[in-house]
Design a protein around this motif. Structure first.
Motif, PDB file in Angstrom:
ATOM      1  N   LYS A 216      27.260  60.722  63.517  1.00  0.00           N
ATOM      2  CA  LYS A 216      27.401  61.598  62.362  1.00  0.00           C
ATOM      3  C   LYS A 216      28.452  62.661  62.666  1.00  0.00           C
ATOM      4  O   LYS A 216      28.512  63.176  63.768  1.00  0.00           O
ATOM      5  N   LYS A 217      29.251  62.983  61.682  1.00  0.00           N
ATOM      6  CA  LYS A 217      30.345  63.943  61.909  1.00  0.00           C
ATOM      7  C   LYS A 217      30.082  65.316  61.335  1.00  0.00           C
ATOM      8  O   LYS A 217      30.168  66.315  62.033  1.00  0.00           O
ATOM      9  N   ASN A 218      29.833  65.398  60.049  1.00  0.00           N
ATOM     10  CA  ASN A 218      29.699  66.692  59.375  1.00  0.00           C
ATOM     11  C   ASN A 218      30.914  67.574  59.620  1.00  0.00           C
ATOM     12  O   ASN A 218      30.798  68.763  59.904  1.00  0.00           O
ATOM     13  N   LEU A 219      32.083  66.948  59.540  1.00  0.00           N
ATOM     14  CA  LEU A 219      33.354  67.647  59.704  1.00  0.00           C
ATOM     15  C   LEU A 219      34.228  67.392  58.483  1.00  0.00           C
ATOM     16  O   LEU A 219      34.219  66.296  57.930  1.00  0.00           O
ATOM     17  N   VAL A 220      34.954  68.410  58.057  1.00  0.00           N
ATOM     18  CA  VAL A 220      35.902  68.205  56.964  1.00  0.00           C
ATOM     19  C   VAL A 220      36.957  67.210  57.418  1.00  0.00           C
ATOM     20  O   VAL A 220      37.547  67.354  58.491  1.00  0.00           O
TER      21      VAL A 220
ATOM     22  N   ARG B 196      36.134  77.013  68.639  1.00  0.00           N
ATOM     23  CA  ARG B 196      36.508  78.405  68.930  1.00  0.00           C
ATOM     24  C   ARG B 196      36.359  79.381  67.767  1.00  0.00           C
ATOM     25  O   ARG B 196      36.590  80.569  67.930  1.00  0.00           O
ATOM     26  N   ASP B 197      35.991  78.922  66.589  1.00  0.00           N
ATOM     27  CA  ASP B 197      35.823  79.861  65.475  1.00  0.00           C
ATOM     28  C   ASP B 197      34.680  79.416  64.566  1.00  0.00           C
ATOM     29  O   ASP B 197      34.819  79.364  63.338  1.00  0.00           O
ATOM     30  N   VAL B 198      33.548  79.100  65.181  1.00  0.00           N
ATOM     31  CA  VAL B 198      32.366  78.707  64.416  1.00  0.00           C
ATOM     32  C   VAL B 198      31.790  79.951  63.743  1.00  0.00           C
ATOM     33  O   VAL B 198      31.409  80.908  64.411  1.00  0.00           O
TER      34      VAL B 198
ATOM     35  N   PHE C 232      24.662  70.081  49.141  1.00  0.00           N
ATOM     36  CA  PHE C 232      24.358  71.053  50.190  1.00  0.00           C
ATOM     37  C   PHE C 232      24.407  70.462  51.601  1.00  0.00           C
ATOM     38  O   PHE C 232      23.727  70.936  52.507  1.00  0.00           O
ATOM     39  N   MET C 233      25.224  69.427  51.778  1.00  0.00           N
ATOM     40  CA  MET C 233      25.534  68.983  53.130  1.00  0.00           C
ATOM     41  C   MET C 233      26.596  69.923  53.697  1.00  0.00           C
ATOM     42  O   MET C 233      27.549  70.275  53.014  1.00  0.00           O
ATOM     43  N   ALA C 234      26.417  70.342  54.936  1.00  0.00           N
ATOM     44  CA  ALA C 234      27.358  71.274  55.560  1.00  0.00           C
ATOM     45  C   ALA C 234      28.428  70.521  56.337  1.00  0.00           C
ATOM     46  O   ALA C 234      28.140  69.517  56.996  1.00  0.00           O
ATOM     47  N   LYS C 235      29.663  71.024  56.238  1.00  0.00           N
ATOM     48  CA  LYS C 235      30.778  70.436  56.978  1.00  0.00           C
ATOM     49  C   LYS C 235      31.551  71.545  57.691  1.00  0.00           C
ATOM     50  O   LYS C 235      31.897  72.559  57.080  1.00  0.00           O
ATOM     51  N   VAL C 236      31.811  71.332  58.969  1.00  0.00           N
ATOM     52  CA  VAL C 236      32.575  72.291  59.757  1.00  0.00           C
ATOM     53  C   VAL C 236      34.043  72.167  59.385  1.00  0.00           C
ATOM     54  O   VAL C 236      34.594  71.064  59.330  1.00  0.00           O
ATOM     55  N   SER C 237      34.704  73.300  59.126  1.00  0.00           N
ATOM     56  CA  SER C 237      36.113  73.277  58.713  1.00  0.00           C
ATOM     57  C   SER C 237      36.925  74.273  59.520  1.00  0.00           C
ATOM     58  O   SER C 237      36.403  74.945  60.418  1.00  0.00           O
ATOM     59  N   ASP C 238      38.200  74.378  59.194  1.00  0.00           N
ATOM     60  CA  ASP C 238      39.149  75.337  59.759  1.00  0.00           C
ATOM     61  C   ASP C 238      39.274  75.207  61.272  1.00  0.00           C
ATOM     62  O   ASP C 238      38.630  75.916  62.039  1.00  0.00           O
ATOM     63  N   PHE C 239      40.154  74.314  61.676  1.00  0.00           N
ATOM     64  CA  PHE C 239      40.386  74.069  63.096  1.00  0.00           C
ATOM     65  C   PHE C 239      41.623  74.807  63.604  1.00  0.00           C
ATOM     66  O   PHE C 239      42.295  74.364  64.523  1.00  0.00           O
TER      67      PHE C 239
ATOM     68  N   ALA D 126      47.404  75.543  66.552  1.00  0.00           N
ATOM     69  CA  ALA D 126      47.523  76.922  66.998  1.00  0.00           C
ATOM     70  C   ALA D 126      47.981  77.805  65.857  1.00  0.00           C
ATOM     71  O   ALA D 126      49.060  77.628  65.325  1.00  0.00           O
ATOM     72  N   GLU D 127      47.140  78.766  65.466  1.00  0.00           N
ATOM     73  CA  GLU D 127      47.483  79.737  64.429  1.00  0.00           C
ATOM     74  C   GLU D 127      47.034  81.093  64.933  1.00  0.00           C
ATOM     75  O   GLU D 127      45.859  81.374  65.025  1.00  0.00           O
ATOM     76  N   HIS D 128      47.982  81.957  65.296  1.00  0.00           N
ATOM     77  CA  HIS D 128      47.631  83.213  65.922  1.00  0.00           C
ATOM     78  C   HIS D 128      47.577  84.380  64.950  1.00  0.00           C
ATOM     79  O   HIS D 128      47.126  85.453  65.296  1.00  0.00           O
ATOM     80  N   SER D 129      48.041  84.204  63.732  1.00  0.00           N
ATOM     81  CA  SER D 129      48.207  85.337  62.838  1.00  0.00           C
ATOM     82  C   SER D 129      46.894  86.027  62.484  1.00  0.00           C
ATOM     83  O   SER D 129      46.862  87.222  62.251  1.00  0.00           O
ATOM     84  N   ASN D 130      45.785  85.273  62.440  1.00  0.00           N
ATOM     85  CA  ASN D 130      44.515  85.863  62.039  1.00  0.00           C
ATOM     86  C   ASN D 130      43.600  86.165  63.218  1.00  0.00           C
ATOM     87  O   ASN D 130      42.440  86.496  63.042  1.00  0.00           O
TER      88      ASN D 130
END
Length: 361
Positions: free
Chosen positions: A125-129, A195-197, A208-215, A35-39
């Motif tokens: 397959k994950k493709n997640l940081v 929630r923030d894709v 150039f493989m994509a990874k989803v980040s910032d949870f 949980a990070e509400h500041s942004n």
């Protein structure tokens, strides 16, 4: 225990992996992964800059509910309760010799259990940081993740790295992101809603493989039988947020699907969801693009920096996916699993067409 293999295989809910980051519930409605509400933007701010999204001409049946384990005594016909260490051992650390196939969602391995049963183990397959660790001391809360070296997708769409992404690269990136979200929704220990894709939260490797980040806004999704949504304050980035979530404060995994549809349009067009400097008819990218799509002008939606010719049938199919994802009502949106399957088919068709073109040159 093979820690490196564990980190490379599965993303579990950050609460389970790093207890130091468990959030404290204030009113019983929130259970953030981190949980990070500041942004974040509050609901009223989000609604003030949101715009109506045009309806989709397509409709899909509702996705089947998640499988739940029975509480009755285990039998040979019920799901196996294998540890990760046991799976690694059974597959000989996922040896290529034991691999029998590869599909939309991962590689399949044939192994024999101690009781003689032959089973297939699918490695999703994950493709997640990857989250490597965490520190919680005094007032410091620190995450340690893998370093992804090639910047964000948004930077590449803006041409900040000197190279223009080709259509095939964009399609592969779209598939990678869809794989990552499918993993979160279906294969994680608990369903996780990101929630923030958005394009600035998609990191690219040197290949150039994509990874989803910032949870930072991610949270566990519905886990009770028959539960499809959870009530929570609105979090996300303007232009990507599900309008139903924005209006009702009810969140589902289909909220991520909406954000993904906006992202897919961004990948293809190069435009941000909200183009504040453009005129009224072009300011909201999804509305502008949908008008082009309805008139049959799909080529006009493509990023002008893309100079290669792309088959119009391929474009129509991929825009079909994008606009179905951004349908105003959740029941009209596909699951991320369905999105991956459709994009794989589009990639297969695109590859065939490219081969034919090459043979005729």
């Amino acid at each position: 225990m093979v820690a490196a293999t564990t980190a490379g295989m599965f993303l579990v809910c950050f609460e389970s992996l790093c207890p130091c980051f468990r959030s404290k519930r204030k009113d019983g409605s929130e259970d953030h992964v981190l949980a990070e509400h500041s942004n974040s933007l509050n609901s009223s701010e989000m609604r003030s800059i949101s715009d109506r999204i045009p309806g989709s001409p397509l409709r899909v049946p509702a996705s089947p509910s998640r499988f739940s384990l029975s509480s009755s005594p285990p039998s040979r016909n019920e799901p196996l309760n294998l540890s990760l260490e046991h799976v690694v051992k059974l597959t000989n650390n996922f040896a290529p010799a034991l691999m029998v196939g590869e599909g939309y969602f991962g590689k399949v391995y044939r192994v024999t259990l101690r009781d003689g049963r032959v089973v297939a183990i699918k490695r999703a397959k994950k493709n997640l940081v990857q989250l490597l660790g965490c520190i919680d001391k005094a007032n410091e809360r620190i995450l340690i993740t893998e370093y992804v070296s090639n910047g964000t997708l948004r930077e590449h769409l803006d041409g900040q790295h000197g190279l223009i992404l080709g259509f095939n690269q964009r399609l592969e990136i779209a598939i990678d992101v869809a794989h990552g979200l499918t993993y979160l929704h279906l294969y994680a220990e608990k369903p996780i809603i990101h929630r923030d894709v958005k394009s600035s939260n998609i990191l690219l490797t040197e290949g150039f493989m994509a990874k989803v980040s910032d949870f930072g806004f991610a949270r566990t999704g519905p886990t009770e039988p028959g539960q499809s949504q959870i009530q929570t304050d609105v979090r996300g980035t303007a232009g990507y947020v599900d309008p139903e979530y924005l209006r009702t404060n009810y969140l589902t995994i289909k909220s991520d699907v909406f954000s993904y549809g906006i992202l897919l349009l961004e990948i293809l067009s190069g435009r941000r969801p909200i183009e504040a400097r453009r005129g009224p008819t072009e300011r909201i990218t999804v509305r502008w693009a949908f008008n082009k799509y309805q008139r049959g002008n799909v080529r006009d939606i493509l990023d002008p920096m893309l100079t290669e010719a792309v088959n119009e049938d391929i474009l129509n199919k991929i825009f079909d996916v994008a606009f179905q994802c951004v349908a105003p009502t959740r029941e009209d949106r596909p699951s991320m699993k369905e999105v991956v399957e459709r994009l794989w088919k589009i990639r297969r068709d695109y590859t065939k067409i490219q081969r034919i073109i090459e043979l005729t040159l």
